[in-house]
Design an enzyme around this catalytic site. Structure first.
Site, PDB file in Angstrom:
ATOM      1  N   GLY A 154       0.812  -1.207   0.000  1.00 37.30           N
ATOM      2  CA  GLY A 154       0.000   0.000   0.000  1.00 37.30           C
ATOM      3  C   GLY A 154       0.848   1.260   0.000  1.00 37.30           C
ATOM      4  N   CYS A 155       0.176   2.407  -0.062  1.00 33.82           N
ATOM      5  CA  CYS A 155       0.874   3.685  -0.196  1.00 33.82           C
ATOM      6  C   CYS A 155       1.622   4.083   1.072  1.00 33.82           C
ATOM      7  CB  CYS A 155      -0.117   4.768  -0.604  1.00 33.82           C
ATOM      8  SG  CYS A 155      -1.625   4.838   0.397  1.00 33.82           S
TER       9      CYS A 155
END
Length: 351
Positions: free
Chosen positions: A149-150
């Site tokens: 994920g970011c």
């Protein structure tokens, strides 16, 4: 030319995948999966694709999709892929999953932090954590890639070289992270309405954000042991971008002195000097989200605070590109032996 299918093509990350793959010379998108927009033309959902994408949206029938494509991207909520993935699907195609279903190796930890039962834990062991700069060689031979994920990508890459080099005490690591609102997805949610977000900044998921165990697990591999960190995300009123500011105690040398700037910089260069998408900035220049927007770059830098014996590490990336779709394309390039930067030669946008 390989054929690709996207499930969740009408979310923000899915649309970013469409944008990137449309410019990829080795890939053709043949399936725009979207549970909400079946039979609607994709360009009617995203007008920026007018006269670029002529296809209509299809459903999320992954079994049928697997027979038609070489790779499937699942830009879906947690639990979707775990609920439908089978050995037959993985025999037919490769899968790059943008959710968290296969990122965490301990199923009990996943179920605790995400609050759902994992429906296919038998695939967790073989899934490769798709942080390309760290796991490149393992990704190449994978059938199933767990795309990070970011927040986690930015948090891990910013601290990883110093944890690996033993220059910081990893259990003292504090991560202060800030994200634009696209990180919350395209679905309508009261906290994400314009009037709720504009002219405001807020912390959320304090002590309980579900990306915490993912960061701990990956940095724990670098440290060679289990670690615990403090991770606090914040929502800021901008479309794109992640900025992390991380604090940790430096480990003193036998003579009691702190590592020098040159020693810390050498640790970063040892890890990232040959990495196209990681830019370790010149001394005293702090990363900013505006200088990576729309690109697959991660900008990183650090500052030693000799007064407190701590180091401040900073990282910035575009949450929809390197934090999601760009990293997924980078993983696909590794899976199929393409140039790792194919489809990702994106100069950051400004202003």
């Amino acid at each position: 030319m390989i054929k690709a299918g996207i499930i969740g093509a009408t979310g923000y990350a899915g649309n970013e995948l469409v944008r990137l793959l449309t410019g990829h010379r080795e890939t053709q998108i043949v399936w725009y999966g979207s549970r909400s927009y079946i039979d609607k033309k994709y360009a009617q959902v995203y007008q920026n694709m007018f006269q670029i994408v002529e296809d209509a949206c299809l459903d999320d029938n992954i079994e049928e999709l697997a027979k038609q494509v070489d790779v499937i991207f699942t830009a879906t909520p947690q639990g979707f892929l775990a609920g439908v993935l089978t050995e037959e699907i993985l025999k037919d195609t490769k899968v790059v999953d943008l959710s968290a279903d296969y990122r965490i190796k301990d199923v009990a930890v996943y179920e605790k932090w995400y609050g759902i039962e994992h429906k296919s834990p038998q695939f967790i062991g073989e899934a490769v954590y798709g942080l390309c700069e760290i796991n490149r060689d393992t990704i190449r031979g994978a059938r199933l890639v767990a795309n990070p994920g970011c927040y986690t990508t930015c948090s891990i890459l910013t601290a990883y070289p110093l944890v690996k080099a033993g220059l910081i005490a990893p259990d003292t690591l504090i991560i202060d992270a800030k994200s634009g609102t696209s990180g919350a997805g395209r679905g309508a949610k009261l906290p994400n309405l314009y009037c709720e977000v504009n002219e405001n900044i807020k912390a959320y998921g304090v002590t309980s954000h579900r990306h915490t165990p993912e960061i701990e697990e990956q940095l724990g591999y670098a440290a060679g042991r289990e670690i615990a960190v403090n991770f606090t995300p914040h929502l800021v009123p901008m479309n794109r971008g992640i900025l992390v500011t991380e604090y940790a105690s430096l480990l003193r040398k036998p003579d009691g002195s702190l590592p020098s700037y040159e020693e810390v910089r050498e640790a970063y260069d040892r890890c990232y000097a040959d990495e196209k998408f990681i830019r370790v900035l010149e001394q005293d220049i702090c990363p900013e989200t505006k200088w990576v927007e729309g690109s697959n770059y991660v900008d990183i830098n650090f500052k030693i605070d000799a007064r407190t014996g701590r180091i401040i590490m900073m990282g910035a990336l575009d949450n929809l590109v390197k934090g999601a779709a760009g990293q997924a394309v980078q993983n696909m390039n590794l899976l199929f032996g393409f140039d790792e930067a194919e489809g990702l030669e994106l100069v950051p946008m400004f202003p």
